[in-house]
Design a protein around this motif. Structure first.
Motif, PDB file in Angstrom:
ATOM      1  N   SER A  37      34.624  20.488  50.004  1.00  0.00           N
ATOM      2  CA  SER A  37      35.933  20.705  49.397  1.00  0.00           C
ATOM      3  C   SER A  37      37.008  20.681  50.480  1.00  0.00           C
ATOM      4  CB  SER A  37      35.999  22.108  48.760  1.00  0.00           C
ATOM      5  OG  SER A  37      35.008  22.306  47.809  1.00  0.00           O
ATOM      6  N   PRO A  38      38.285  20.509  50.086  1.00  0.00           N
ATOM      7  CA  PRO A  38      39.363  20.674  51.059  1.00  0.00           C
ATOM      8  C   PRO A  38      39.351  22.092  51.628  1.00  0.00           C
ATOM      9  CG  PRO A  38      40.188  19.682  49.009  1.00  0.00           C
ATOM     10  CD  PRO A  38      38.793  20.153  48.739  1.00  0.00           C
ATOM     11  N   ASN A 120      36.625  16.623  49.307  1.00  0.00           N
ATOM     12  CA  ASN A 120      36.328  16.364  47.893  1.00  0.00           C
ATOM     13  C   ASN A 120      34.837  16.619  47.726  1.00  0.00           C
ATOM     14  OD1 ASN A 120      35.702  15.148  45.407  1.00  0.00           O
ATOM     15  ND2 ASN A 120      37.234  13.537  45.678  1.00  0.00           N
ATOM     16  N   LEU A 121      34.500  17.556  46.855  1.00  0.00           N
ATOM     17  CA  LEU A 121      33.094  17.946  46.702  1.00  0.00           C
ATOM     18  C   LEU A 121      32.371  17.058  45.689  1.00  0.00           C
ATOM     19  CD1 LEU A 121      31.254  20.109  47.925  1.00  0.00           C
ATOM     20  CD2 LEU A 121      31.894  21.651  46.078  1.00  0.00           C
ATOM     21  N   VAL A 122      33.061  16.047  45.157  1.00  0.00           N
ATOM     22  CA  VAL A 122      32.465  15.235  44.099  1.00  0.00           C
ATOM     23  C   VAL A 122      32.225  13.791  44.547  1.00  0.00           C
ATOM     24  CG1 VAL A 122      32.606  14.588  41.672  1.00  0.00           C
ATOM     25  CG2 VAL A 122      33.800  16.628  42.461  1.00  0.00           C
ATOM     26  N   CYS A 123      33.300  13.029  44.681  1.00  0.00           N
ATOM     27  CA  CYS A 123      33.191  11.563  44.794  1.00  0.00           C
ATOM     28  C   CYS A 123      32.473  11.060  46.043  1.00  0.00           C
ATOM     29  CB  CYS A 123      34.578  10.947  44.702  1.00  0.00           C
ATOM     30  SG  CYS A 123      35.549  11.632  43.339  1.00  0.00           S
ATOM     31  N   PRO A 141      35.044  31.647  50.575  1.00  0.00           N
ATOM     32  CA  PRO A 141      36.095  31.836  49.558  1.00  0.00           C
ATOM     33  C   PRO A 141      35.957  30.916  48.341  1.00  0.00           C
ATOM     34  CG  PRO A 141      37.038  31.616  51.767  1.00  0.00           C
ATOM     35  CD  PRO A 141      35.590  31.254  51.878  1.00  0.00           C
ATOM     36  N   GLU A 142      35.170  29.843  48.442  1.00  0.00           N
ATOM     37  CA  GLU A 142      35.007  28.937  47.297  1.00  0.00           C
ATOM     38  C   GLU A 142      34.160  29.530  46.185  1.00  0.00           C
ATOM     39  OE1 GLU A 142      33.913  24.846  48.538  1.00  0.00           O
ATOM     40  OE2 GLU A 142      34.414  25.590  50.532  1.00  0.00           O
ATOM     41  N   LYS A 146      29.125  27.308  43.458  1.00  0.00           N
ATOM     42  CA  LYS A 146      29.387  25.883  43.695  1.00  0.00           C
ATOM     43  C   LYS A 146      28.128  24.996  43.727  1.00  0.00           C
ATOM     44  CE  LYS A 146      33.690  26.485  43.293  1.00  0.00           C
ATOM     45  NZ  LYS A 146      33.532  27.866  42.770  1.00  0.00           N
ATOM     46  N   ALA A 148      25.559  25.242  41.878  1.00  0.00           N
ATOM     47  CA  ALA A 148      25.219  25.007  40.468  1.00  0.00           C
ATOM     48  C   ALA A 148      26.226  24.066  39.811  1.00  0.00           C
ATOM     49  CB  ALA A 148      25.170  26.332  39.709  1.00  0.00           C
ATOM     50  N   LYS A 149      27.500  24.171  40.215  1.00  0.00           N
ATOM     51  CA  LYS A 149      28.548  23.394  39.538  1.00  0.00           C
ATOM     52  C   LYS A 149      28.718  21.981  40.089  1.00  0.00           C
ATOM     53  CE  LYS A 149      32.180  25.976  37.983  1.00  0.00           C
ATOM     54  NZ  LYS A 149      33.324  26.895  38.191  1.00  0.00           N
ATOM     55  N   TYR A 150      28.265  21.752  41.320  1.00  0.00           N
ATOM     56  CA  TYR A 150      28.402  20.429  41.954  1.00  0.00           C
ATOM     57  C   TYR A 150      27.040  19.970  42.470  1.00  0.00           C
ATOM     58  CZ  TYR A 150      33.300  21.655  41.622  1.00  0.00           C
ATOM     59  OH  TYR A 150      34.524  22.011  41.136  1.00  0.00           O
ATOM     60  N   ARG A 177      22.218  34.069  45.554  1.00  0.00           N
ATOM     61  CA  ARG A 177      22.453  33.226  44.384  1.00  0.00           C
ATOM     62  C   ARG A 177      22.772  31.788  44.815  1.00  0.00           C
ATOM     63  NH1 ARG A 177      27.522  33.126  40.044  1.00  0.00           N
ATOM     64  NH2 ARG A 177      26.783  31.229  39.058  1.00  0.00           N
TER      65      ARG A 177
ATOM     66  N   SER B  37      41.391  22.399  44.213  1.00  0.00           N
ATOM     67  CA  SER B  37      40.093  22.316  44.875  1.00  0.00           C
ATOM     68  C   SER B  37      39.102  23.242  44.176  1.00  0.00           C
ATOM     69  CB  SER B  37      40.204  22.810  46.329  1.00  0.00           C
ATOM     70  OG  SER B  37      41.145  22.082  47.050  1.00  0.00           O
ATOM     71  N   PRO B  38      37.801  23.020  44.406  1.00  0.00           N
ATOM     72  CA  PRO B  38      36.820  24.002  43.929  1.00  0.00           C
ATOM     73  C   PRO B  38      37.086  25.362  44.582  1.00  0.00           C
ATOM     74  CG  PRO B  38      35.721  21.972  44.657  1.00  0.00           C
ATOM     75  CD  PRO B  38      37.159  21.875  45.100  1.00  0.00           C
ATOM     76  N   GLY B  39      37.062  26.413  43.758  1.00  0.00           N
ATOM     77  CA  GLY B  39      37.137  27.761  44.320  1.00  0.00           C
ATOM     78  C   GLY B  39      38.513  28.255  44.711  1.00  0.00           C
ATOM     79  N   ILE B  66      31.556  19.671  36.144  1.00  0.00           N
ATOM     80  CA  ILE B  66      30.520  18.640  36.203  1.00  0.00           C
ATOM     81  C   ILE B  66      29.266  19.138  35.516  1.00  0.00           C
ATOM     82  CG2 ILE B  66      28.985  17.459  37.812  1.00  0.00           C
ATOM     83  CD1 ILE B  66      31.413  17.258  39.676  1.00  0.00           C
ATOM     84  N   LYS B  67      28.971  20.408  35.744  1.00  0.00           N
ATOM     85  CA  LYS B  67      27.735  21.006  35.241  1.00  0.00           C
ATOM     86  C   LYS B  67      27.987  22.491  34.975  1.00  0.00           C
ATOM     87  CE  LYS B  67      23.425  19.661  34.570  1.00  0.00           C
ATOM     88  NZ  LYS B  67      23.036  18.426  33.877  1.00  0.00           N
ATOM     89  N   THR B  68      27.228  23.081  34.103  1.00  0.00           N
ATOM     90  CA  THR B  68      27.244  24.511  33.731  1.00  0.00           C
ATOM     91  C   THR B  68      28.370  24.860  32.752  1.00  0.00           C
ATOM     92  OG1 THR B  68      28.734  25.626  35.328  1.00  0.00           O
ATOM     93  CG2 THR B  68      26.473  25.124  36.088  1.00  0.00           C
ATOM     94  N   LYS B 146      47.420  21.384  53.290  1.00  0.00           N
ATOM     95  CA  LYS B 146      46.974  20.643  52.105  1.00  0.00           C
ATOM     96  C   LYS B 146      48.082  19.894  51.355  1.00  0.00           C
ATOM     97  CE  LYS B 146      42.778  21.413  53.098  1.00  0.00           C
ATOM     98  NZ  LYS B 146      43.098  21.894  54.447  1.00  0.00           N
ATOM     99  N   TYR B 150      47.297  15.982  50.644  1.00  0.00           N
ATOM    100  CA  TYR B 150      47.003  15.577  49.262  1.00  0.00           C
ATOM    101  C   TYR B 150      48.318  15.438  48.490  1.00  0.00           C
ATOM    102  CZ  TYR B 150      42.330  16.906  50.691  1.00  0.00           C
ATOM    103  OH  TYR B 150      41.146  16.984  51.373  1.00  0.00           O
ATOM    104  N   LYS B 164      45.573  33.874  46.484  1.00  0.00           N
ATOM    105  CA  LYS B 164      44.786  34.652  47.467  1.00  0.00           C
ATOM    106  C   LYS B 164      45.641  35.105  48.648  1.00  0.00           C
ATOM    107  CE  LYS B 164      40.568  32.074  46.224  1.00  0.00           C
ATOM    108  NZ  LYS B 164      39.244  31.580  46.630  1.00  0.00           N
TER     109      LYS B 164
END
Lengths: 221, 221
Positions: A37-38, A120-123, A141-142, A146, A148-150, A177, B37-39, B66-68, B146, B150, B164
């Protein structure tokens, strides 16, 4: 008439990835694609790694950002050659962009090339750049949800760095976790808990880096 | 024969976006597309907003991941109807997915629909979902660079929440620099400094939300 456009684009990317991989393998250079992620700490990790390993491991860095050359400037200040790619909107680096950047690095005097992908945690996970392995960062802090989600990004990692553990006293984050979810999509990745800023766990990362570099150098054509 | 595939896909997304916008405008419902961003704290922001405004503003939420379905579960626990979209790999929500999700929300009893996009500071900015406005979150641990790195996402925001800020005593972040870079790509967005967890600045966000909601309700067909 069916046009399989997705396949065609990936095919082109894969051609350049193959070319990059051959070029680097031929020279016994380890190449890592660094994804997160950024703001997870990719540039800070690379700048510290460059500084700490000065005289022990010769690092070069390719920096990917949508805009600005801020990161390449930081890496050069840390003492390594760096090439900035500005993607001008694109959400990931392509193997072709990396191919061009490699031609601007002094490969003859490098042991490792780090490619810092766009934040970018996806593309980025869908694009092979010709790397030997992927390092994925996840910062406290994320949040611990994450992996599980990515899942795709974490599934593709050879090493996962859980960064900013110095913030664990201020921010709730269940390491067990996160690791359990990581293991469910990727049982094999090495996982290290680090604080790049404070220095915790950095030696485990360096040990991994040297071992991986040795295994690639052994493959030298 | 030239096939302009990019245009065609965008055209389809824009058709659904138009349909979503008409549906919501017709009912006087404010719709916000929440991007970060994530988180960065999107779900925490929405859960707290739902709780704090109970009895004052009737909120519904569309969750994109994406998931969950972790996020929809959190929103329902906070007391609002929520529909989870799992994109199964896609890095952003599409207007068609949102259209389907809208049909599952009790629109007749809502004032606001929040769409929490996939955690991604890049790709969601290119896809109109039929929203009235975009809210972009930036959290302190991500770093003050950022908005410069971006620009497209920040340029499209009507409101930017710097979240935060309770972590400002532990993490270096130059608010003036972030705001200056934001202003250079987007002179008009409202910008608020908040700590969703601790509550700082939340009233400024709620005031913005009510004002924006009133302006949309006035447009009701």
């Amino acid at each position: 008439m069916k046009i399989k456009l997705g396949e065609k684009i990936l095919g082109r990317n894969e051609q350049f990835a193959l070319q990059n991989r051959r070029l680097l393998r031929g020279r016994g250079i380890l190449c890592l694609n660094v994804i997160s992620s950024p703001g997870s700490g990719k540039t800070t990790l690379l700048a510290r790694t460059v500084e700490d390993l000065k005289g022990k491991l010769r690092c070069g860095v390719i920096e990917g950002d949508i805009k600005t050359d801020l990161d390449a400037v930081r890496i050069r200040a840390a003492g390594a050659p760096a090439v900035q790619i500005q993607t001008e909107g694109a959400c990931h680096l392509s193997a072709q962009q990396v191919s061009r950047a490699l031609s601007e690095l002094p490969l003859e005097s490098l042991d490792v090339v780090f490619i810092e992908n766009v934040g970018n945690l996806v593309c980025p996970s869908a694009f092979d750049l010709g790397e030997d392995a992927r390092a994925v960062l996840l910062s406290i802090p994320e949040g611990d949800d994450k992996p599980a989600k990515y899942p795709a990004t974490f599934a593709g990692a050879s090493v996962v760095l859980i960064n900013k553990i110095d913030l664990l006293e201020y921010i709730p984050f269940d390491i067990d976790r996160a690791l359990k979810d990581l293991r469910s999509v990727n049982p094999d990745a090495s996982a290290f808990q680090v604080s790049v800023v404070r220095g915790d766990g950095m030696q485990t990362w360096y040990d991994w880096l040297f071992a991986r570099r040795d295994s690639v150098a052994d493959l030298k054509i």
